[in-house]
Design a protein around this motif. Structure first.
Motif, PDB file in Angstrom:
ATOM      1  N   HIS A 197       0.872  -1.183   0.000  1.00  0.00           N
ATOM      2  CA  HIS A 197       0.000   0.000   0.000  1.00  0.00           C
ATOM      3  C   HIS A 197       0.909   1.233   0.000  1.00  0.00           C
ATOM      4  CE1 HIS A 197      -3.402  -2.572   1.478  1.00  0.00           C
ATOM      5  NE2 HIS A 197      -2.417  -3.198   2.092  1.00  0.00           N
ATOM      6  N   ALA A 198       1.175   1.780  -1.175  1.00  0.00           N
ATOM      7  CA  ALA A 198       2.067   2.943  -1.267  1.00  0.00           C
ATOM      8  C   ALA A 198       1.230   4.207  -1.337  1.00  0.00           C
ATOM      9  CB  ALA A 198       2.945   2.824  -2.515  1.00  0.00           C
ATOM     10  N   SER A 199       1.625   5.234  -0.587  1.00  0.00           N
ATOM     11  CA  SER A 199       0.855   6.482  -0.634  1.00  0.00           C
ATOM     12  C   SER A 199       1.794   7.682  -0.610  1.00  0.00           C
ATOM     13  CB  SER A 199      -0.144   6.550   0.537  1.00  0.00           C
ATOM     14  OG  SER A 199       0.519   6.267   1.744  1.00  0.00           O
ATOM     15  N   ASP A 200       1.207   8.829  -0.869  1.00  0.00           N
ATOM     16  CA  ASP A 200       1.961  10.084  -0.925  1.00  0.00           C
ATOM     17  C   ASP A 200       2.441  10.470   0.469  1.00  0.00           C
ATOM     18  OD1 ASP A 200       1.727  13.329  -0.960  1.00  0.00           O
ATOM     19  OD2 ASP A 200       2.353  12.485  -2.885  1.00  0.00           O
ATOM     20  N   ASN A 201       3.478  11.277   0.511  1.00  0.00           N
ATOM     21  CA  ASN A 201       4.089  11.621   1.805  1.00  0.00           C
ATOM     22  C   ASN A 201       3.232  12.510   2.690  1.00  0.00           C
ATOM     23  OD1 ASN A 201       6.195  11.057   3.420  1.00  0.00           O
ATOM     24  ND2 ASN A 201       7.425  12.808   2.822  1.00  0.00           N
ATOM     25  N   ARG A 202       2.240  13.200   2.083  1.00  0.00           N
ATOM     26  CA  ARG A 202       1.500  14.183   2.875  1.00  0.00           C
ATOM     27  C   ARG A 202       0.363  13.576   3.681  1.00  0.00           C
ATOM     28  NH1 ARG A 202       1.224  17.854  -2.294  1.00  0.00           N
ATOM     29  NH2 ARG A 202       1.200  15.729  -3.039  1.00  0.00           N
ATOM     30  N   VAL A 203       0.212  12.254   3.627  1.00  0.00           N
ATOM     31  CA  VAL A 203      -0.960  11.645   4.258  1.00  0.00           C
ATOM     32  C   VAL A 203      -0.546  10.726   5.407  1.00  0.00           C
ATOM     33  CG1 VAL A 203      -2.367  11.826   2.183  1.00  0.00           C
ATOM     34  CG2 VAL A 203      -0.974   9.801   2.513  1.00  0.00           C
ATOM     35  N   GLU A 204       0.456  11.162   6.174  1.00  0.00           N
ATOM     36  CA  GLU A 204       1.032  10.284   7.197  1.00  0.00           C
ATOM     37  C   GLU A 204       0.010   9.732   8.194  1.00  0.00           C
ATOM     38  OE1 GLU A 204       4.215  12.188   9.266  1.00  0.00           O
ATOM     39  OE2 GLU A 204       5.663  11.672   7.704  1.00  0.00           O
ATOM     40  N   VAL A 205      -0.848  10.619   8.721  1.00  0.00           N
ATOM     41  CA  VAL A 205      -1.747  10.137   9.773  1.00  0.00           C
ATOM     42  C   VAL A 205      -2.843   9.248   9.169  1.00  0.00           C
ATOM     43  CG1 VAL A 205      -3.279  10.787  11.683  1.00  0.00           C
ATOM     44  CG2 VAL A 205      -1.133  11.995  11.352  1.00  0.00           C
ATOM     45  N   ASP A 206      -3.308   9.566   7.945  1.00  0.00           N
ATOM     46  CA  ASP A 206      -4.282   8.687   7.258  1.00  0.00           C
ATOM     47  C   ASP A 206      -3.670   7.301   7.059  1.00  0.00           C
ATOM     48  OD1 ASP A 206      -5.882  10.834   7.015  1.00  0.00           O
ATOM     49  OD2 ASP A 206      -5.492  11.184   4.883  1.00  0.00           O
ATOM     50  N   ARG A 207      -2.428   7.294   6.639  1.00  0.00           N
ATOM     51  CA  ARG A 207      -1.718   6.030   6.400  1.00  0.00           C
ATOM     52  C   ARG A 207      -1.601   5.231   7.704  1.00  0.00           C
ATOM     53  NH1 ARG A 207       3.818   7.789   5.150  1.00  0.00           N
ATOM     54  NH2 ARG A 207       3.099   8.261   3.065  1.00  0.00           N
ATOM     55  N   ALA A 208      -1.318   5.956   8.790  1.00  0.00           N
ATOM     56  CA  ALA A 208      -1.181   5.302  10.095  1.00  0.00           C
ATOM     57  C   ALA A 208      -2.518   4.693  10.512  1.00  0.00           C
ATOM     58  CB  ALA A 208      -0.715   6.324  11.123  1.00  0.00           C
ATOM     59  N   ARG A 209      -3.622   5.441  10.302  1.00  0.00           N
ATOM     60  CA  ARG A 209      -4.958   4.934  10.663  1.00  0.00           C
ATOM     61  C   ARG A 209      -5.278   3.681   9.859  1.00  0.00           C
ATOM     62  NH1 ARG A 209      -7.353   9.788   9.391  1.00  0.00           N
ATOM     63  NH2 ARG A 209      -6.676  11.191  11.019  1.00  0.00           N
ATOM     64  N   HIS A 210      -4.964   3.726   8.574  1.00  0.00           N
ATOM     65  CA  HIS A 210      -5.227   2.585   7.697  1.00  0.00           C
ATOM     66  C   HIS A 210      -4.470   1.356   8.206  1.00  0.00           C
ATOM     67  CE1 HIS A 210      -4.565   0.692   3.477  1.00  0.00           C
ATOM     68  NE2 HIS A 210      -5.654   0.210   4.019  1.00  0.00           N
ATOM     69  N   ALA A 211      -3.202   1.566   8.600  1.00  0.00           N
ATOM     70  CA  ALA A 211      -2.385   0.448   9.089  1.00  0.00           C
ATOM     71  C   ALA A 211      -2.977  -0.125  10.378  1.00  0.00           C
ATOM     72  CB  ALA A 211      -0.954   0.929   9.322  1.00  0.00           C
ATOM     73  N   LEU A 212      -3.386   0.763  11.296  1.00  0.00           N
ATOM     74  CA  LEU A 212      -3.974   0.299  12.558  1.00  0.00           C
ATOM     75  C   LEU A 212      -5.270  -0.466  12.304  1.00  0.00           C
ATOM     76  CD1 LEU A 212      -3.237   3.545  14.564  1.00  0.00           C
ATOM     77  CD2 LEU A 212      -2.577   1.258  15.351  1.00  0.00           C
ATOM     78  N   GLN A 213      -6.078   0.048  11.368  1.00  0.00           N
ATOM     79  CA  GLN A 213      -7.350  -0.607  11.059  1.00  0.00           C
ATOM     80  C   GLN A 213      -7.114  -2.015  10.506  1.00  0.00           C
ATOM     81  OE1 GLN A 213     -10.379   0.525  11.869  1.00  0.00           O
ATOM     82  NE2 GLN A 213     -11.047  -1.518  11.171  1.00  0.00           N
ATOM     83  N   MET A 214      -6.137  -2.121   9.606  1.00  0.00           N
ATOM     84  CA  MET A 214      -5.853  -3.456   9.036  1.00  0.00           C
ATOM     85  C   MET A 214      -5.352  -4.416  10.111  1.00  0.00           C
ATOM     86  SD  MET A 214      -4.337  -3.016   5.217  1.00  0.00           S
ATOM     87  CE  MET A 214      -2.974  -1.953   5.607  1.00  0.00           C
ATOM     88  N   ALA A 215      -4.503  -3.932  11.010  1.00  0.00           N
ATOM     89  CA  ALA A 215      -4.008  -4.803  12.093  1.00  0.00           C
ATOM     90  C   ALA A 215      -5.178  -5.233  12.979  1.00  0.00           C
ATOM     91  CB  ALA A 215      -2.939  -4.078  12.903  1.00  0.00           C
ATOM     92  N   ALA A 216      -6.125  -4.300  13.225  1.00  0.00           N
ATOM     93  CA  ALA A 216      -7.295  -4.633  14.052  1.00  0.00           C
ATOM     94  C   ALA A 216      -8.170  -5.680  13.374  1.00  0.00           C
ATOM     95  CB  ALA A 216      -8.107  -3.369  14.329  1.00  0.00           C
ATOM     96  N   GLU A 217      -8.098  -5.740  12.049  1.00  0.00           N
ATOM     97  CA  GLU A 217      -8.876  -6.752  11.306  1.00  0.00           C
ATOM     98  C   GLU A 217      -8.138  -8.082  11.239  1.00  0.00           C
ATOM     99  OE1 GLU A 217      -9.464  -4.658   7.655  1.00  0.00           O
ATOM    100  OE2 GLU A 217     -10.908  -3.260   8.575  1.00  0.00           O
ATOM    101  N   GLY A 218      -6.968  -8.153  11.876  1.00  0.00           N
ATOM    102  CA  GLY A 218      -6.256  -9.432  11.959  1.00  0.00           C
ATOM    103  C   GLY A 218      -5.092  -9.567  10.987  1.00  0.00           C
ATOM    104  N   ARG A 219      -4.745  -8.482  10.275  1.00  0.00           N
ATOM    105  CA  ARG A 219      -3.647  -8.580   9.305  1.00  0.00           C
ATOM    106  C   ARG A 219      -2.304  -8.283   9.989  1.00  0.00           C
ATOM    107  NH1 ARG A 219      -5.890  -9.535   4.520  1.00  0.00           N
ATOM    108  NH2 ARG A 219      -3.975  -9.059   3.363  1.00  0.00           N
ATOM    109  N   ARG A 220      -1.254  -8.764   9.351  1.00  0.00           N
ATOM    110  CA  ARG A 220       0.100  -8.546   9.893  1.00  0.00           C
ATOM    111  C   ARG A 220       0.727  -7.419   9.070  1.00  0.00           C
ATOM    112  NH1 ARG A 220      -0.588 -13.978   9.181  1.00  0.00           N
ATOM    113  NH2 ARG A 220       0.880 -14.108   7.432  1.00  0.00           N
ATOM    114  N   VAL A 221       0.795  -6.251   9.683  1.00  0.00           N
ATOM    115  CA  VAL A 221       1.074  -5.023   8.917  1.00  0.00           C
ATOM    116  C   VAL A 221       2.437  -4.442   9.294  1.00  0.00           C
ATOM    117  CG1 VAL A 221       0.196  -2.714   8.359  1.00  0.00           C
ATOM    118  CG2 VAL A 221      -1.411  -4.547   8.975  1.00  0.00           C
TER     119      VAL A 221
END
Ligand code: SAM
Length: 250
Positions: A51-75
């Motif tokens: 999941h590659a994203s632009d540099n200006r979206v750090e906190v969105d990217r962090a939320r996405h990562a946390l959400q995926m981990a909460a769904e059981g993924r290894r992120v």
């Protein structure tokens, strides 16, 4: 919850400078999240989604990562260098603090990497052998007045200094002002190291006295190290070796 989140540093560029711990976490991951050029350093394989994203979206990217981990993924969230140095680890904790309470039960680990400043210092010798500080010269996330205050006080306190994000096309004038301020406080002879793209094929190291340091010697792939008043430059063949002695006089 069986998912986990690792926030990993990929080091300054060379594969040999990625720690075994980071390689092991990438080998177990189902998802890798990060800024486009850092994600591009991770080898594709079946079962791994990048999941590659632009540099200006750090906190969105962090939320996405946390959400995926909460769904059981290894992120794995990747940063260059060390993830705790001007990078994603703090952004993940910001998102965690403001996010869903159940995220705090996740298995979250920060896996250190070799930060640009230390890789550059090793190439140059030992310029950070005594007390030093690191300052991010980008005014994207803080006012320039604060950068100038920290620069001046660090120079007056006679720290060796490392500057990240020294100069970009969007703000070419900041680094010129930083050099002027340093000349005011430190005089002309202070050794300055411009270390560009350390540990990559484009690596370039330039050592000059402060009086010869020019803004255009730095870009966004450069980390700049400035010695303290005790920092010395030795000549070893055609190679300058920069070091700061271990002790300071009374
Ligand atoms: C957003 S900061 C990220 C720092 C990174 N987390 C670290 O620990 O090295 C990006 C800045 O790090 C420095 N940098 C990163 N990799 C570098 C390298 N291989 N050589 C020189 N400087 C580098 C540059 O100053 C660049 O503008």
């Amino acid at each position: 919850m069986s998912g986990w989140l690792a926030i990993a540093g990929l080091g300054p560029g060379a594969e040999a400078l990625v720690t075994p711990e980071v390689s092991a976490s990438l080998a177990e991951a189902t998802d890798v999240v990060g800024y486009i050029p850092y994600v591009a350093r991770v080898a594709e394989r079946p079962g791994l989604t990048l999941h590659a994203s632009d540099n200006r979206v750090e906190v969105d990217r962090a939320r996405h990562a946390l959400q995926m981990a909460a769904e059981g993924r290894r992120v794995v969230v990747v940063s260059s260098g060390d993830p705790g140095v001007f990078a994603m680890a703090a952004a993940v904790f910001e998102a965690l603090e403001a996010g869903a309470p159940e995220w705090r039960d996740l298995d979250i680990r920060v896996l250190p990497g070799i930060t640009a400043m230390l890789a550059a210092a090793a190439r140059a010798g030992a310029p950070l052998g005594h007390d030093f500080c690191a300052i991010n010269l980008s005014d994207n996330l803080k006012p320039w007045a604060l950068i100038e205050k920290r620069l001046r006080l660090a120079a007056e306190a006679d720290f060796a200094m490392a500057f990240y994000n020294p100069r970009s096309r969007a703000r070419p004038e900041g680094f010129a002002r930083a050099l002027e301020l340093l000349r005011d406080v430190c005089g002309d002879d202070r050794p300055v190291i411009f270390a560009r793209a350390v540990s990559t094929p484009g690596e370039k190291l330039t050592v000059v006295p402060l009086t010869k340091a020019r803004p255009e010697m730095a870009d966004m792939r450069t980390v700049v190290l400035v010695g303290s008043s005790l920092t010395r430059v030795l000549r070893a063949g055609d190679r300058p070796l920069v070091y700061t002695p271990r002790s300071a006089p009374e």
